[in-house]
Design an enzyme around this catalytic site. Structure first.
Site, PDB file in Angstrom:
ATOM      1  N   TYR A  48     -21.396  91.954   3.603  1.00 27.37           N
ATOM      2  CA  TYR A  48     -22.728  92.507   3.375  1.00 27.37           C
ATOM      3  C   TYR A  48     -23.313  92.966   4.698  1.00 27.37           C
ATOM      4  O   TYR A  48     -23.228  92.266   5.711  1.00 27.37           O
ATOM      5  CB  TYR A  48     -23.631  91.438   2.744  1.00 27.37           C
ATOM      6  N   GLU A 100     -28.697  99.667   3.367  1.00 25.29           N
ATOM      7  CA  GLU A 100     -27.959  98.496   2.865  1.00 25.29           C
ATOM      8  C   GLU A 100     -26.591  98.925   2.372  1.00 25.29           C
ATOM      9  O   GLU A 100     -26.485  99.837   1.556  1.00 25.29           O
ATOM     10  CB  GLU A 100     -28.744  97.831   1.721  1.00 25.29           C
TER      11      GLU A 100
END
Ligand code: GDP
Ligand code: MN
Length: 422
Positions: free
Chosen positions: A144, A232
């Site tokens: 992530y 993101e």
């Protein structure tokens, strides 16, 4: 009202309504395929892919870009996350499918034009107008990565986790210690040290660490140069041939930068936004759609907040935040009224005007004029006070409209809640 004040109030408005995933117009959100293209331009590794809006286009992409591919990733393009685990209203499970190349058209056909419901779309879902066709990479590790703006350090912050794929909320719950945060000095930019810390947090298994550091620096450069509020990548993945690759892209941009980012802001897709907010933005109204049953029309952001609070206090829920502002025209009031009445969930409307710069008679004329254009199916509670209040009340009275009048804010909220539930 100044945008800044609105910004501060928005989060409170949303918490009043208990809705935190709400998408606002104040930052631009672009599709994954557009984000991937932008990342590619900044030298960030992205999978080879192209978007298609029809079966014809799917055929063309397959013929021209993927003539020798065996498997494909077909990804629904909506402006919301959680697509992988989403479900189409048609019953089809998953907004992201990995298929044999000969099944690409079939699965794309089942996605295009359909409504995908995910954890982030709300129950009404979002329509898939394009699919993103990507090469299927063999991913050996999913991490992530995000960059956002942090209040505490008053600057950009990089968030990394060696486990990715699922939402950050789930990661934070399951692996709180694995999430690392690296604040970046916005004046000095990203240092080797910063980049190294991030790579340590990502802990790539096979990718070259120096190359990974370069990718992190390029991501930071993109974030700054395009005025992102959020970048993101989940998952930031590693392929079996040791490449670090951005396998998803969520990019948001600061609306205040629209004047210098014309190309990026041209990517705005109003079909993915709350139609009530699109209409409100056109009429230049400060409006935020919410989930409740009482439509509010108020002047002044503070009074709008207070009105929402007092509705809650009396057991109701607001359907929106709406500040018509200090110098709204009659036409804006009409537009505001149209937006409120077009919302099926709205069971009553509360007009709460404290006339100062805004004059009560303008509001009253707007309401009467709007009522002539839209069929009014719900009760309207009106509380007027301040400048030109007598004229305002007379206009309402002479219009012959059935209105519930209220003496003060408390009385108005009580009557609106009662009217909405009867
Ligand atoms: P999201 O659910 O909206 O965040 O959509 P993603 O783009 O993250 O896709 C969901 C999942 O599909 C990812 O977490 C990956 O596990 C998987 N996925 C996406 N792209 C690829 C790919 O190129 N290869 C493989 N093997 N899996 C992928
Ligand atoms: Mn993702």
């Amino acid at each position: 009202m100044a945008r800044g004040l609105l910004g501060k109030l928005v989060s409170r408005a949303l918490s009043v309504a208990g809705k935190s995933q709400h998408q606002q117009l104040r930052r631009l959100n672009i599709h994954e395929y557009q984000g991937a293209e932008l990342m590619g331009k900044f030298g960030i590794n992205v999978p080879k892919g192209a978007a298609a809006g029809s079966i014809e286009e799917v055929k063309n992409v397959m013929k021209n870009m993927f003539p020798n591919e065996k498997e494909m990733v077909v990804k629904s393009q909506i402006l919301a996350g959680g697509r992988g685990l989403g479900t189409f209203q048609s019953g089809l499970k998953g907004g992201v499918h990995i298929v044999k190349v000969e099944e690409t058209e079939d699965i794309a056909g089942k996605m295009l034009g359909q409504i995908l419901v995910t954890k982030q779309t709300g129950p009404q879902g979002k329509v898939v107008s394009k699919v993103y066709l990507c090469e299927k990479l063999s991913l050996v590790n999913e991490m992530y990565f995000a960059i956002t703006l942090d209040r505490t350090t008053a600057g950009p912050i990089i968030i990394a986790c060696k486990k990715g794929g699922t939402s950050i909320e789930d990661l934070a719950e399951k692996f709180p210690d694995m999430i690392i945060k690296v604040p970046i000095d916005v004046f000095n930019g990203i240092s080797d040290d910063d980049a190294e810390k991030v790579v340590n947090g990502l802990a790539p298994k096979v990718a070259d660490r120096k190359a990974a550091m370069e990718q992190v620096k390029k991501l930071y450069k993109l974030f700054c140069e395009t005025d992102c509020t959020l970048l993101e990548i989940n998952p930031l993945a590693e392929t079996s041939d040791s490449q670090l690759i951005a396998a998803d892209a969520k990019l948001n941009f600061d609306d205040n930068a629209s004047f210098r980012l014309k190309d990026i802001f041209a990517l705005r897709d109003p079909t993915q936004e709350d139609p009530r907010e699109v209409a409100a933005a056109k009429a230049d109204l400060n409006y935020i759609g919410l989930d409740g049953e009482i439509g509010c029309m108020v002047n002044g952001a503070g009074l709008a907040m207070a009105t929402m609070d007092i509705i809650k206090l009396h057991g109701g829920t607001p359907a929106n935040f709406l500040d018509v502002g200090g110098n709204a025209s009659e036409q804006q009031v009409v537009e505001a009224f149209k937006i409120l009445t077009s919302d099926d969930k709205v069971k009553a409307i509360l007009v709460n005007i404290f006339g100062g710069i805004m004059k009560c008679d303008v509001i009253a004329s707007g309401i009467v004029y709007a009522a002539k254009q839209v069929s009014l199916k719900v009760p309207v509670v009106v509380r007027l006070e301040g400048t030109n209040v007598d004229q305002g009340k007379r206009i309402l009275k002479e219009s012959g409209m059935t209105l519930i009048t209220a003496e003060d804010l408390d009385d108005a909220a009580e009557k609106a809640v009662k009217a909405s539930s009867s």
